[in-house]
Design a protein around this motif. Structure first.
Motif, PDB file in Angstrom:
ATOM      1  N   THR A  92       0.829  -1.201   0.000  1.00 44.24           N
ATOM      2  CA  THR A  92       0.000   0.000   0.000  1.00 44.24           C
ATOM      3  C   THR A  92       0.863   1.250   0.000  1.00 44.24           C
ATOM      4  O   THR A  92       0.564   2.218  -0.712  1.00 44.24           O
ATOM      5  N   ALA A  93       1.935   1.248   0.774  1.00 42.91           N
ATOM      6  CA  ALA A  93       2.845   2.395   0.803  1.00 42.91           C
ATOM      7  C   ALA A  93       3.444   2.634  -0.581  1.00 42.91           C
ATOM      8  O   ALA A  93       3.494   3.775  -1.058  1.00 42.91           O
ATOM      9  N   VAL A  94       3.875   1.573  -1.248  1.00 44.07           N
ATOM     10  CA  VAL A  94       4.447   1.705  -2.595  1.00 44.07           C
ATOM     11  C   VAL A  94       3.384   2.185  -3.573  1.00 44.07           C
ATOM     12  O   VAL A  94       3.622   3.101  -4.375  1.00 44.07           O
ATOM     13  N   PHE A 112       4.202   6.909   5.574  1.00 46.84           N
ATOM     14  CA  PHE A 112       2.892   6.313   5.809  1.00 46.84           C
ATOM     15  C   PHE A 112       2.886   5.677   7.186  1.00 46.84           C
ATOM     16  O   PHE A 112       3.794   4.911   7.522  1.00 46.84           O
ATOM     17  N   LYS A 113       1.868   5.966   7.973  1.00 45.08           N
ATOM     18  CA  LYS A 113       1.724   5.384   9.306  1.00 45.08           C
ATOM     19  C   LYS A 113       0.436   4.585   9.347  1.00 45.08           C
ATOM     20  O   LYS A 113      -0.657   5.141   9.245  1.00 45.08           O
ATOM     21  N   PHE A 114       0.606   3.265   9.478  1.00 39.47           N
ATOM     22  CA  PHE A 114      -0.515   2.334   9.566  1.00 39.47           C
ATOM     23  C   PHE A 114      -0.493   1.727  10.970  1.00 39.47           C
ATOM     24  O   PHE A 114       0.061   0.649  11.173  1.00 39.47           O
ATOM     25  N   THR A 120       8.745   5.093   5.131  1.00 39.69           N
ATOM     26  CA  THR A 120       9.053   6.311   4.381  1.00 39.69           C
ATOM     27  C   THR A 120       9.647   5.894   3.048  1.00 39.69           C
ATOM     28  O   THR A 120      10.550   5.055   2.992  1.00 39.69           O
ATOM     29  N   ILE A 121       9.107   6.480   1.995  1.00 39.25           N
ATOM     30  CA  ILE A 121       9.565   6.170   0.645  1.00 39.25           C
ATOM     31  C   ILE A 121      10.026   7.472  -0.003  1.00 39.25           C
ATOM     32  O   ILE A 121       9.318   8.479   0.033  1.00 39.25           O
TER      33      ILE A 121
END
Length: 163
Positions: A92-94, A112-114, A120-121
């Motif tokens: 999902t982050a990607v 992104f914080k899930f 971090t990307i």
């Protein structure tokens, strides 16, 4: 007159029923690529983009880093399902970062914080991993297919997050 009222009410009920049956909540109301060329400082555009991405229904807040370069954002999601695995969060982050970088010209990183997971990307690292510039994409379907092809190999995904 009585027949007219019966006919009118019957027609109205039928129209309301058919309208209710044909609506879908999963259907996107807009093309996310209308925001191509946006900037990190345009919080309205950023929020509209996030609203079209994975887990948009779990989106809680975004904080934008616009004071110093490199510009970026931190996106926080709430009430994430405990059954979702770390691999799904990474995908999902990607996926979401790819759209953000393709659409927001000056975004250089996204965090992104899930819940307990955070990633971090950086745009340059993601583009190196893809072997392609994300700004080159011109429509949603083309980008979606490209991302899905790359995410098929779990070992490549792990390579992106190594370090």
């Amino acid at each position: 007159m009585k027949n007219f009222i019966k006919y009118f009410l019957s027609s109205l009920i039928l129209i309301l029923f058919l309208t209710g049956c044909s609506s879908t909540t999963d259907q996107r109301s807009e093309d996310v690529f209308q925001y191509k060329g946006s900037f990190i400082g345009d919080n309205s555009a950023v929020i509209h983009i996030i609203g079209q991405l994975r887990y948009a229904e779990k989106f809680e807040e975004v904080s934008l880093e616009t004071k110093t370069e490199p510009y970026g954002m931190t996106i926080k999601y709430e009430n994430m399902d405990a059954a979702i695995g770390e691999s799904e969060y990474k995908e999902t982050a990607v996926y979401n970062a790819s759209y953000l970088f393709a659409l927001i010209d000056n975004a250089e990183w996204a965090s992104f914080k899930f819940g307990d997971y955070a990633y971090t990307i950086h745009k340059t690292k993601l583009q190196d991993w893809y072997g392609k510039e994300l700004n080159d994409f011109t429509n949603e379907e083309e980008l979606k297919v490209f991302i899905q092809e790359k995410l098929q190999d779990d070992s490549e995904l792990q390579q992106l997050f190594a370090e």
